[in-house]
Scaffold this motif. Sequence first.
Motif, PDB file in Angstrom:
ATOM      1  N   HIS A 219     -12.869 -23.641  36.561  1.00 36.59           N
ATOM      2  CA  HIS A 219     -13.721 -22.743  37.340  1.00 36.59           C
ATOM      3  C   HIS A 219     -14.911 -22.159  36.579  1.00 36.59           C
ATOM      4  CE1 HIS A 219     -10.557 -23.050  40.274  1.00 36.59           C
ATOM      5  NE2 HIS A 219      -9.678 -22.461  39.484  1.00 36.59           N
ATOM      6  N   SER A 220     -14.878 -22.142  35.252  1.00 36.76           N
ATOM      7  CA  SER A 220     -15.899 -21.368  34.534  1.00 36.76           C
ATOM      8  C   SER A 220     -17.160 -22.150  34.196  1.00 36.76           C
ATOM      9  CB  SER A 220     -15.306 -20.812  33.230  1.00 36.76           C
ATOM     10  OG  SER A 220     -15.191 -21.838  32.254  1.00 36.76           O
ATOM     11  N   GLY A 221     -17.068 -23.479  34.193  1.00 36.54           N
ATOM     12  CA  GLY A 221     -18.207 -24.277  33.749  1.00 36.54           C
ATOM     13  C   GLY A 221     -18.439 -24.198  32.256  1.00 36.54           C
ATOM     14  N   ALA A 222     -17.414 -23.835  31.494  1.00 40.11           N
ATOM     15  CA  ALA A 222     -17.563 -23.644  30.045  1.00 40.11           C
ATOM     16  C   ALA A 222     -17.756 -24.970  29.326  1.00 40.11           C
ATOM     17  CB  ALA A 222     -16.338 -22.923  29.477  1.00 40.11           C
ATOM     18  N   GLU A 223     -18.515 -24.917  28.228  1.00 40.47           N
ATOM     19  CA  GLU A 223     -18.654 -26.063  27.340  1.00 40.47           C
ATOM     20  C   GLU A 223     -17.664 -25.982  26.175  1.00 40.47           C
ATOM     21  OE1 GLU A 223     -22.728 -25.783  26.186  1.00 40.47           O
ATOM     22  OE2 GLU A 223     -23.428 -27.006  27.885  1.00 40.47           O
ATOM     23  N   ARG A 224     -17.095 -24.794  25.978  1.00 46.05           N
ATOM     24  CA  ARG A 224     -16.138 -24.603  24.884  1.00 46.05           C
ATOM     25  C   ARG A 224     -15.113 -23.552  25.285  1.00 46.05           C
ATOM     26  NH1 ARG A 224     -16.466 -25.554  19.133  1.00 46.05           N
ATOM     27  NH2 ARG A 224     -14.931 -24.299  18.015  1.00 46.05           N
ATOM     28  N   VAL A 225     -13.855 -23.831  24.948  1.00 46.72           N
ATOM     29  CA  VAL A 225     -12.769 -22.883  25.182  1.00 46.72           C
ATOM     30  C   VAL A 225     -11.958 -22.799  23.885  1.00 46.72           C
ATOM     31  CG1 VAL A 225     -10.809 -22.228  26.615  1.00 46.72           C
ATOM     32  CG2 VAL A 225     -12.655 -23.616  27.597  1.00 46.72           C
ATOM     33  N   ASP A 226     -11.796 -21.592  23.361  1.00 48.49           N
ATOM     34  CA  ASP A 226     -11.084 -21.389  22.100  1.00 48.49           C
ATOM     35  C   ASP A 226      -9.799 -20.596  22.343  1.00 48.49           C
ATOM     36  OD1 ASP A 226     -13.096 -22.602  20.440  1.00 48.49           O
ATOM     37  OD2 ASP A 226     -14.320 -20.832  20.810  1.00 48.49           O
ATOM     38  N   VAL A 227      -8.695 -21.149  21.867  1.00 54.73           N
ATOM     39  CA  VAL A 227      -7.390 -20.488  21.971  1.00 54.73           C
ATOM     40  C   VAL A 227      -6.977 -20.047  20.575  1.00 54.73           C
ATOM     41  CG1 VAL A 227      -4.980 -20.740  22.665  1.00 54.73           C
ATOM     42  CG2 VAL A 227      -6.773 -21.978  23.910  1.00 54.73           C
ATOM     43  N   VAL A 228      -6.639 -18.767  20.442  1.00 53.04           N
ATOM     44  CA  VAL A 228      -6.240 -18.226  19.136  1.00 53.04           C
ATOM     45  C   VAL A 228      -4.929 -17.465  19.313  1.00 53.04           C
ATOM     46  CG1 VAL A 228      -6.853 -16.678  17.241  1.00 53.04           C
ATOM     47  CG2 VAL A 228      -8.633 -18.024  18.369  1.00 53.04           C
ATOM     48  N   LEU A 229      -3.981 -17.738  18.434  1.00 48.72           N
ATOM     49  CA  LEU A 229      -2.717 -17.000  18.404  1.00 48.72           C
ATOM     50  C   LEU A 229      -2.600 -16.356  17.036  1.00 48.72           C
ATOM     51  CD1 LEU A 229      -0.041 -16.358  19.924  1.00 48.72           C
ATOM     52  CD2 LEU A 229       0.953 -18.324  18.743  1.00 48.72           C
ATOM     53  N   ALA A 230      -2.536 -15.032  16.996  1.00 51.17           N
ATOM     54  CA  ALA A 230      -2.527 -14.320  15.711  1.00 51.17           C
ATOM     55  C   ALA A 230      -1.406 -13.279  15.695  1.00 51.17           C
ATOM     56  CB  ALA A 230      -3.873 -13.643  15.472  1.00 51.17           C
ATOM     57  N   ARG A 231      -0.987 -12.927  14.509  1.00 51.29           N
ATOM     58  CA  ARG A 231       0.055 -11.908  14.349  1.00 51.29           C
ATOM     59  C   ARG A 231      -0.545 -10.523  14.546  1.00 51.29           C
ATOM     60  NH1 ARG A 231       4.259 -11.527   9.246  1.00 51.29           N
ATOM     61  NH2 ARG A 231       5.368  -9.643   9.892  1.00 51.29           N
ATOM     62  N   ARG A 232       0.196  -9.662  15.190  1.00 53.38           N
ATOM     63  CA  ARG A 232      -0.202  -8.260  15.327  1.00 53.38           C
ATOM     64  C   ARG A 232       1.056  -7.410  15.207  1.00 53.38           C
ATOM     65  NH1 ARG A 232      -4.286  -6.521  19.999  1.00 53.38           N
ATOM     66  NH2 ARG A 232      -5.649  -7.723  18.626  1.00 53.38           N
ATOM     67  N   GLY A 233       1.208  -6.751  14.077  1.00 52.19           N
ATOM     68  CA  GLY A 233       2.431  -5.985  13.841  1.00 52.19           C
ATOM     69  C   GLY A 233       3.627  -6.916  13.802  1.00 52.19           C
ATOM     70  N   GLN A 234       4.668  -6.554  14.547  1.00 53.79           N
ATOM     71  CA  GLN A 234       5.853  -7.403  14.644  1.00 53.79           C
ATOM     72  C   GLN A 234       5.703  -8.467  15.720  1.00 53.79           C
ATOM     73  OE1 GLN A 234       8.601  -7.155  12.520  1.00 53.79           O
ATOM     74  NE2 GLN A 234       7.102  -5.835  11.495  1.00 53.79           N
ATOM     75  N   GLY A 235       4.638  -8.377  16.502  1.00 56.83           N
ATOM     76  CA  GLY A 235       4.438  -9.298  17.610  1.00 56.83           C
ATOM     77  C   GLY A 235       3.270 -10.228  17.388  1.00 56.83           C
ATOM     78  N   ALA A 236       2.608 -10.576  18.475  1.00 56.35           N
ATOM     79  CA  ALA A 236       1.505 -11.523  18.413  1.00 56.35           C
ATOM     80  C   ALA A 236       0.506 -11.216  19.514  1.00 56.35           C
ATOM     81  CB  ALA A 236       2.018 -12.954  18.554  1.00 56.35           C
ATOM     82  N   VAL A 237      -0.702 -11.720  19.328  1.00 49.20           N
ATOM     83  CA  VAL A 237      -1.729 -11.586  20.356  1.00 49.20           C
ATOM     84  C   VAL A 237      -2.343 -12.961  20.594  1.00 49.20           C
ATOM     85  CG1 VAL A 237      -3.484 -10.934  18.645  1.00 49.20           C
ATOM     86  CG2 VAL A 237      -3.843 -10.401  21.059  1.00 49.20           C
ATOM     87  N   LEU A 238      -2.435 -13.315  21.853  1.00 51.29           N
ATOM     88  CA  LEU A 238      -3.040 -14.572  22.287  1.00 51.29           C
ATOM     89  C   LEU A 238      -4.400 -14.263  22.899  1.00 51.29           C
ATOM     90  CD1 LEU A 238      -2.768 -17.687  23.324  1.00 51.29           C
ATOM     91  CD2 LEU A 238      -2.104 -16.593  25.483  1.00 51.29           C
ATOM     92  N   SER A 239      -5.401 -15.037  22.547  1.00 52.35           N
ATOM     93  CA  SER A 239      -6.693 -14.898  23.218  1.00 52.35           C
ATOM     94  C   SER A 239      -7.195 -16.272  23.630  1.00 52.35           C
ATOM     95  CB  SER A 239      -7.728 -14.206  22.328  1.00 52.35           C
ATOM     96  OG  SER A 239      -8.049 -15.003  21.221  1.00 52.35           O
ATOM     97  N   VAL A 240      -7.712 -16.351  24.850  1.00 51.65           N
ATOM     98  CA  VAL A 240      -8.319 -17.576  25.372  1.00 51.65           C
ATOM     99  C   VAL A 240      -9.750 -17.202  25.769  1.00 51.65           C
ATOM    100  CG1 VAL A 240      -8.197 -19.402  27.097  1.00 51.65           C
ATOM    101  CG2 VAL A 240      -6.082 -18.393  26.200  1.00 51.65           C
ATOM    102  N   THR A 241     -10.721 -17.740  25.043  1.00 53.58           N
ATOM    103  CA  THR A 241     -12.122 -17.357  25.219  1.00 53.58           C
ATOM    104  C   THR A 241     -12.942 -18.564  25.636  1.00 53.58           C
ATOM    105  OG1 THR A 241     -11.906 -15.664  23.505  1.00 53.58           O
ATOM    106  CG2 THR A 241     -14.140 -16.350  24.078  1.00 53.58           C
ATOM    107  N   ASP A 242     -13.739 -18.406  26.699  1.00 60.41           N
ATOM    108  CA  ASP A 242     -14.640 -19.485  27.107  1.00 60.41           C
ATOM    109  C   ASP A 242     -16.076 -18.976  27.140  1.00 60.41           C
ATOM    110  OD1 ASP A 242     -15.633 -18.768  29.919  1.00 60.41           O
ATOM    111  OD2 ASP A 242     -13.470 -18.601  30.230  1.00 60.41           O
TER     112      ASP A 242
END
Length: 381
Positions: free
Chosen positions: A306-329
């Motif tokens: 749906h976005s018409g993006a030319e690039r999509v970046d997925v990052v999974l990183a540690r945050r404290g005892q858990g994790a944070v996922l980001s999906v950026t287009d």
Amino acid sequence: MSHTPSSGLAAVSSALLAMSRHLEVRDVLKTIVASARELLDAEYAALGVPDDHGGFAQFVVDGVTDAQWKEIGPLPRQHGILAAMLRDARTERLADVRQDPRFEGWPDAHPDMSDFLGLPVKDGEETIGALFLANKRCPKPEGGCGFTEADEELLKILAQHAAIALTNARLYERSRELTIAEERSRLAHELHDAVSQKLFSLRLTAQAAAALVDRDPARAKGELHQVAALAAEAADELRAAVVELRPAALDEDGLINTLRTHVQVLDRAHSARVTFDTAGTRALPAAQEEAVLRVAQEALHNALRHSGAERVDVVLARRGQGAVLSVTDNGGGFEPRKVRRAGRHLGLVSMRDRAGGVGGRLTVHSAPGQGTTIEMEVPGG
């Protein structure tokens, strides 16, 4: 680097062993490119896998930083020297690629290159990629190319084995995809049979209770107790099925490898560049890992469809005892409040539900023309 027979053989052997250790396509591509660059002592190396639309399904580089690659922009099209290598299936060794009549210039942030060695990667008669190197790190003869005939022969050997490694990796990924699809089909069939039987029994028992409620309340009460018992059994069947439907790859490979494989498949299937990166993450409780995977899949689907993006970046990183996922287009973006008011949620409701269901939270950053970032944080165990 001197390419005496012994040192050349040892280097080729090391490169081939490195390629054989990987079964995933992206890892194989990276290993091929890094091995070629080291083997021939070049400043830059790249390997492009063509798609069916005049572009590249994948394009892996070595010698360029992530920041430089981001500034360069979208993947190249099949034009100039690259197109000639793919079309004519012949080796190109040039003293200065910029002087070749087929040269069409670089993007603004592209590093400058001069001497050039490139050749097709072939599986039988099919050209499955283009491997090339630039800027040999050695004194250049006046007006000549730093790459030699010996370099060319060495690269041909590497390319032949690269084709085998790449084909094997593709077959492995395809086999895994088919296995997962077959397992899902089997579970869906079992789920349909088991739950359908319970619901049919529920319906008949409820009808019997309705018919008895006036003339025999005691029997009707018994039938209603049976309805409750059947409903509980149906709920148990559903819960068991949902547990079994947990992605098989999560249990086998863990969240990081499962996400990486999913991203690699999407990167091959779409014209947009799809990347995955991770740093310092640790194992999460099973429910959280599944929720992260499902949110990543939904966010990727939205970005690519749906976005018409030319690039999509997925990052999974540690945050404290858990994790944070980001999906950026870098697509068209949207106004989140207007989307909610219009009733078009783009899967945001289900993603928020998944995050909240495991004690996490989901945030959305987007604006028209400025792309979108979906971020999910989970607490860990």
